[in-house]
Motif scaffolding. Structure first.
Motif, PDB file in Angstrom:
ATOM      1  N   ARG A 399      38.289  41.257  30.512  1.00  0.00           N
ATOM      2  CA  ARG A 399      39.571  41.108  29.824  1.00  0.00           C
ATOM      3  C   ARG A 399      40.773  41.106  30.767  1.00  0.00           C
ATOM      4  NH1 ARG A 399      40.033  45.636  25.554  1.00  0.00           N
ATOM      5  NH2 ARG A 399      41.895  44.425  25.024  1.00  0.00           N
ATOM      6  N   MET A 400      40.542  41.322  32.068  1.00  0.00           N
ATOM      7  CA  MET A 400      41.645  41.333  33.032  1.00  0.00           C
ATOM      8  C   MET A 400      42.232  39.936  33.206  1.00  0.00           C
ATOM      9  SD  MET A 400      40.250  43.765  36.108  1.00  0.00           S
ATOM     10  CE  MET A 400      39.847  45.497  35.819  1.00  0.00           C
ATOM     11  N   ARG A 401      43.487  39.901  33.551  1.00  0.00           N
ATOM     12  CA  ARG A 401      44.134  38.632  33.873  1.00  0.00           C
ATOM     13  C   ARG A 401      43.739  38.209  35.279  1.00  0.00           C
ATOM     14  NH1 ARG A 401      50.294  40.610  33.798  1.00  0.00           N
ATOM     15  NH2 ARG A 401      50.666  38.356  33.759  1.00  0.00           N
ATOM     16  N   SER A 402      43.772  36.933  35.560  1.00  0.00           N
ATOM     17  CA  SER A 402      43.430  36.437  36.889  1.00  0.00           C
ATOM     18  C   SER A 402      44.421  36.977  37.919  1.00  0.00           C
ATOM     19  CB  SER A 402      43.450  34.910  36.907  1.00  0.00           C
ATOM     20  OG  SER A 402      43.012  34.414  38.150  1.00  0.00           O
ATOM     21  N   GLY A 403      43.890  37.441  39.041  1.00  0.00           N
ATOM     22  CA  GLY A 403      44.729  38.000  40.097  1.00  0.00           C
ATOM     23  C   GLY A 403      44.888  39.496  40.027  1.00  0.00           C
ATOM     24  N   CYS A 404      44.335  40.134  39.008  1.00  0.00           N
ATOM     25  CA  CYS A 404      44.444  41.591  38.888  1.00  0.00           C
ATOM     26  C   CYS A 404      43.769  42.260  40.084  1.00  0.00           C
ATOM     27  CB  CYS A 404      43.808  42.060  37.585  1.00  0.00           C
ATOM     28  SG  CYS A 404      43.965  43.845  37.292  1.00  0.00           S
ATOM     29  N   ILE A 405      44.412  43.279  40.626  1.00  0.00           N
ATOM     30  CA  ILE A 405      43.906  44.015  41.787  1.00  0.00           C
ATOM     31  C   ILE A 405      43.290  45.323  41.307  1.00  0.00           C
ATOM     32  CG2 ILE A 405      44.548  45.119  43.960  1.00  0.00           C
ATOM     33  CD1 ILE A 405      47.027  43.168  43.903  1.00  0.00           C
ATOM     34  N   VAL A 406      42.075  45.597  41.743  1.00  0.00           N
ATOM     35  CA  VAL A 406      41.366  46.807  41.323  1.00  0.00           C
ATOM     36  C   VAL A 406      40.992  47.610  42.571  1.00  0.00           C
ATOM     37  CG1 VAL A 406      39.390  47.747  40.084  1.00  0.00           C
ATOM     38  CG2 VAL A 406      40.440  45.610  39.313  1.00  0.00           C
ATOM     39  N   CYS A 407      41.308  48.892  42.557  1.00  0.00           N
ATOM     40  CA  CYS A 407      40.957  49.754  43.692  1.00  0.00           C
ATOM     41  C   CYS A 407      40.750  51.183  43.213  1.00  0.00           C
ATOM     42  CB  CYS A 407      42.023  49.701  44.777  1.00  0.00           C
ATOM     43  SG  CYS A 407      43.635  50.311  44.260  1.00  0.00           S
ATOM     44  N   ASN A 408      40.232  52.008  44.096  1.00  0.00           N
ATOM     45  CA  ASN A 408      39.871  53.382  43.755  1.00  0.00           C
ATOM     46  C   ASN A 408      40.461  54.352  44.770  1.00  0.00           C
ATOM     47  OD1 ASN A 408      38.402  55.719  42.837  1.00  0.00           O
ATOM     48  ND2 ASN A 408      36.938  55.338  44.476  1.00  0.00           N
ATOM     49  N   MET A 409      41.027  55.439  44.291  1.00  0.00           N
ATOM     50  CA  MET A 409      41.544  56.494  45.170  1.00  0.00           C
ATOM     51  C   MET A 409      40.729  57.775  45.056  1.00  0.00           C
ATOM     52  SD  MET A 409      44.081  55.749  47.182  1.00  0.00           S
ATOM     53  CE  MET A 409      45.029  57.255  47.434  1.00  0.00           C
ATOM     54  N   GLY A 410      39.605  57.728  44.325  1.00  0.00           N
ATOM     55  CA  GLY A 410      38.711  58.879  44.252  1.00  0.00           C
ATOM     56  C   GLY A 410      37.721  58.860  45.407  1.00  0.00           C
ATOM     57  N   HIS A 411      36.946  59.917  45.542  1.00  0.00           N
ATOM     58  CA  HIS A 411      36.031  60.030  46.674  1.00  0.00           C
ATOM     59  C   HIS A 411      34.926  58.992  46.636  1.00  0.00           C
ATOM     60  CE1 HIS A 411      33.621  61.903  49.842  1.00  0.00           C
ATOM     61  NE2 HIS A 411      32.592  61.669  49.066  1.00  0.00           N
ATOM     62  N   SER A 412      34.378  58.716  45.455  1.00  0.00           N
ATOM     63  CA  SER A 412      33.205  57.862  45.345  1.00  0.00           C
ATOM     64  C   SER A 412      33.524  56.581  44.587  1.00  0.00           C
ATOM     65  CB  SER A 412      32.076  58.617  44.635  1.00  0.00           C
ATOM     66  OG  SER A 412      30.960  57.784  44.412  1.00  0.00           O
ATOM     67  N   ASN A 413      32.698  55.553  44.813  1.00  0.00           N
ATOM     68  CA  ASN A 413      32.911  54.279  44.115  1.00  0.00           C
ATOM     69  C   ASN A 413      32.294  54.266  42.722  1.00  0.00           C
ATOM     70  OD1 ASN A 413      30.228  54.253  44.859  1.00  0.00           O
ATOM     71  ND2 ASN A 413      30.226  52.134  45.567  1.00  0.00           N
ATOM     72  N   THR A 414      31.866  55.406  42.224  1.00  0.00           N
ATOM     73  CA  THR A 414      31.264  55.458  40.887  1.00  0.00           C
ATOM     74  C   THR A 414      32.276  55.203  39.779  1.00  0.00           C
ATOM     75  OG1 THR A 414      31.611  57.859  40.809  1.00  0.00           O
ATOM     76  CG2 THR A 414      29.472  57.082  41.613  1.00  0.00           C
ATOM     77  N   GLU A 415      33.551  55.309  40.073  1.00  0.00           N
ATOM     78  CA  GLU A 415      34.568  55.131  39.035  1.00  0.00           C
ATOM     79  C   GLU A 415      34.621  53.688  38.537  1.00  0.00           C
ATOM     80  OE1 GLU A 415      38.224  57.217  39.310  1.00  0.00           O
ATOM     81  OE2 GLU A 415      37.626  58.357  41.067  1.00  0.00           O
ATOM     82  N   ILE A 416      34.216  52.763  39.392  1.00  0.00           N
ATOM     83  CA  ILE A 416      34.220  51.341  39.029  1.00  0.00           C
ATOM     84  C   ILE A 416      32.777  50.890  38.870  1.00  0.00           C
ATOM     85  CG2 ILE A 416      34.875  49.032  39.777  1.00  0.00           C
ATOM     86  CD1 ILE A 416      37.119  50.367  41.417  1.00  0.00           C
ATOM     87  N   ASP A 417      32.471  50.289  37.733  1.00  0.00           N
ATOM     88  CA  ASP A 417      31.098  49.856  37.436  1.00  0.00           C
ATOM     89  C   ASP A 417      30.772  48.590  38.233  1.00  0.00           C
ATOM     90  OD1 ASP A 417      28.614  49.399  36.398  1.00  0.00           O
ATOM     91  OD2 ASP A 417      29.306  48.786  34.414  1.00  0.00           O
ATOM     92  N   LEU A 418      30.397  48.767  39.498  1.00  0.00           N
ATOM     93  CA  LEU A 418      30.113  47.636  40.363  1.00  0.00           C
ATOM     94  C   LEU A 418      28.816  46.937  39.990  1.00  0.00           C
ATOM     95  CD1 LEU A 418      31.117  49.097  43.842  1.00  0.00           C
ATOM     96  CD2 LEU A 418      32.420  47.557  42.392  1.00  0.00           C
TER      97      LEU A 418
END
Length: 542
Positions: A399-418
């Motif tokens: 549902r994101m718009r094109s060009g949306c930037i996604v990043c994480n400031m937590g310790h692990s990459n588990t926050e984003i469902d890669l």
């Protein structure tokens, strides 16, 4: 009008010539540091009622972009490695990939003959030493500990195995522990945060280091296993960030785990794992919870992220923040720091929260609290700061718009469902170091930074002074666990005493020429506290 058109045509020709010509080159002194005494076990999680601490007085190289990968197919799920990620994007150790040979296959040796290490390139040691020297200037408390406690060697006989970010700042901590008498072996807690030149400098200084920037999943665990070296070396203290090292020793070397004198952990993830072990009755050694100490949460988590979030974003994507709609997931100390920095540059901030207290704080700070589903369609940027898992899912990505930037400031990459993004219909293109474009069949693209890992330490650097606060707390926690008499600490997780937090803070005040007011005897008696602290009760929230 004809003159204007001819002028613009001339300017355009000049620009074309310039691009053709130059396109290829775009590349006070304390008499005694500590005296811990009169320690007693508190009723619940608190470590002690009081600790008496006496006599307290207080190159910039641009990174060359790597070519996009020739294969656009699915990539490994996590800890994936690429040529571009193998090089540092910061000034620390920014060298081209002159040698693609895996570090495990290299035969490297320091000038003193040490071979018990595995890093990218030992020849980078002189550059790393300069970075460490710079970091030392902003870490006053560690330098005081090193200078004043070094003669007593409070960690003599300690064997510390560590798993943290290997940066110039943590190198100052590691070398401080060595100066206090400890033997140290170190691995990295993040596959992207190691500064290769700093790792080389540590190895040249006699520290057994097993880490390099851009490790694979197998490399990551291989380094931890080599660092532990259970067959030839038995550590008695663990300094962990994330809990991976602790879990490895617990599962692979249970007999060694039982012999430890203590564990010091500084992350939400690692503390959560320790409490699970404690609840299950499987934590057979005492552990110090540094993450929830005041000096960690209120300084490292807040100010470090406030200072470094913009740096990490600017270095990777050169984004302008003014007017951008940014969704920050989580309004703990990390989220507060990120929001403050972004708001200061004119971004429109939205916050997602599960905790009504944190949500109310965000509202009172003038931020709009929404659910991610509500704001995802209009977001220019999504930043996760929760410490949880699957905060941003495939449904959100779709549902994101094109060009949306996604990043994480937590310790692990588990926050984003890669895992949901590693599919055949989505194409991954590496466009810069730590910058991936994920392209949908209709041409929409989402910009993912650092493969969902900790943005600031993966893509930039962090302030030395703020890390000095946390590092000093870690050093004192190790000293306390190692020197504590038998029976002081049980097989449980302990919070650091407030007196120690106050002591660490006092060591940093001279950098600001700050002068703290001293209570009179009458004032101290009125408040019911000692004039030397601690000044706040254990339940006080700063």
């Amino acid at each position: 009008m004809f003159w204007l058109s001819e002028k613009f045509r001339s300017v355009r020709l000049q620009l074309c010539v310039a691009v053709q010509c130059h396109g290829g080159s775009a590349r006070h002194n304390m008499k005694k540091v500590y005296n811990l005494a009169n320690v007693s076990k508190a009723k619940e999680q608190e470590t002690v009622h009081s600790i008496c601490i006496t006599k307290i007085q207080v190159s910039d190289q641009q990174e060359e972009f790597n070519k996009p990968p020739t294969k656009a197919g699915p990539r490994p799920l996590s800890h994936s490695v690429s040529q571009s990620s193998a090089d540092s994007f910061s000034s620390v150790g920014s060298v081209s990939s002159e040698d693609e040979c895996p570090p495990q296959e290299k035969l490297q040796k320091t000038s003193q003959g040490l071979t018990d290490f595995c890093i990218k390139n030992i020849k980078q040691a002189p550059f790393g030493r300069k970075e460490i020297d710079i970091a030392q200037q902003g870490m006053p408390a560690l330098m005081i500990l090193r200078k004043r406690a070094g003669g007593e060697k409070p960690l003599a006989g300690a064997k510390v195995v560590g798993c943290t970010h290997i940066t110039a700042q943590t190198a100052v901590l590691i070398e401080t522990l060595a100066a206090l008498g400890a033997q140290c072996r170190w691995a990295a807690c993040n596959i992207f945060s190691t500064q290769n030149a700093v790792a080389a400098a540590l190895a040249e200084g006699g520290i057994s280091v097993f880490a390099w920037k851009g490790e694979s999943e197998d490399d990551f665990w291989w380094c931890i296993d080599r660092c532990v070296a259970a067959d030839s070396w038995e550590p008695n203290l663990i300094l962990d960030d994330g809990g991976d090292l602790t879990q490895w020793i617990y599962k692979k070397h249970p007999s060694l785990f039982k012999k430890l004198k203590g564990i010091v952990e500084e992350s939400v993830t690692g503390i959560y794992r320790l409490y699970l072990l404690s609840k299950a009755g499987k934590l057979c050694v005492p552990a110090m919870n540094v993450n929830d100490s005041v000096t960690k949460q209120k300084f490292d988590n807040l100010y470090c992220c406030k200072e470094s979030i913009l740096d990490g974003l600017k270095r990777t994507i050169d984004v302008m923040f003014g007017g951008k709609q940014v969704v920050v997931c989580g309004y703990g100390e990390v989220g507060k720091g990120c929001c403050a920095a972004l708001k200061g540059l004119g971004a429109v901030i939205y916050v997602t929260e599960v905790d009504p207290i944190c949500a109310l704080q965000a509202c009172m700070d003038g931020l709009r609290v929404i659910t991610l589903s509500e704001g995802i369609r209009h977001a220019d940027m999504v930043i996760t700061c929760t410490g949880n898992k699957n905060v941003v899912t495939r449904e959100h990505f779709d549902r994101m718009r094109s060009g949306c930037i996604v990043c994480n400031m937590g310790h692990s990459n588990t926050e984003i469902d890669l895992a949901s993004l590693r599919t055949r219909e989505l194409k991954w293109h590496r466009v810069r170091p730590q910058v991936d474009h994920i392209i949908w069949p209709d041409g929409k693209r989402v910009v993912l930074l650092a493969e969902g890992r900790l943005l600031n330490l993966s893509c930039s650097t962090v302030p030395s002074f703020v890390l000095s606060v946390t590092a000093s707390t870690q050093a004192l926690a190790l000293i306390e666990l190692y020197n504590a008499p038998a029976g002081r600490y049980k097989q449980d997780v302990y919070l650091l005493p407030k007196k120690m937090d106050e002591y660490v803070a006092s060591l940093h005040l001279p950098m600001f020429d700050a002068h703290v007011t001293e209570l009179t005897e009458g004032q101290a008696q009125y408040l019911g506290i000692s004039k030397h602290g601690p000044f706040k009760p254990n339940y006080y929230r700063y």
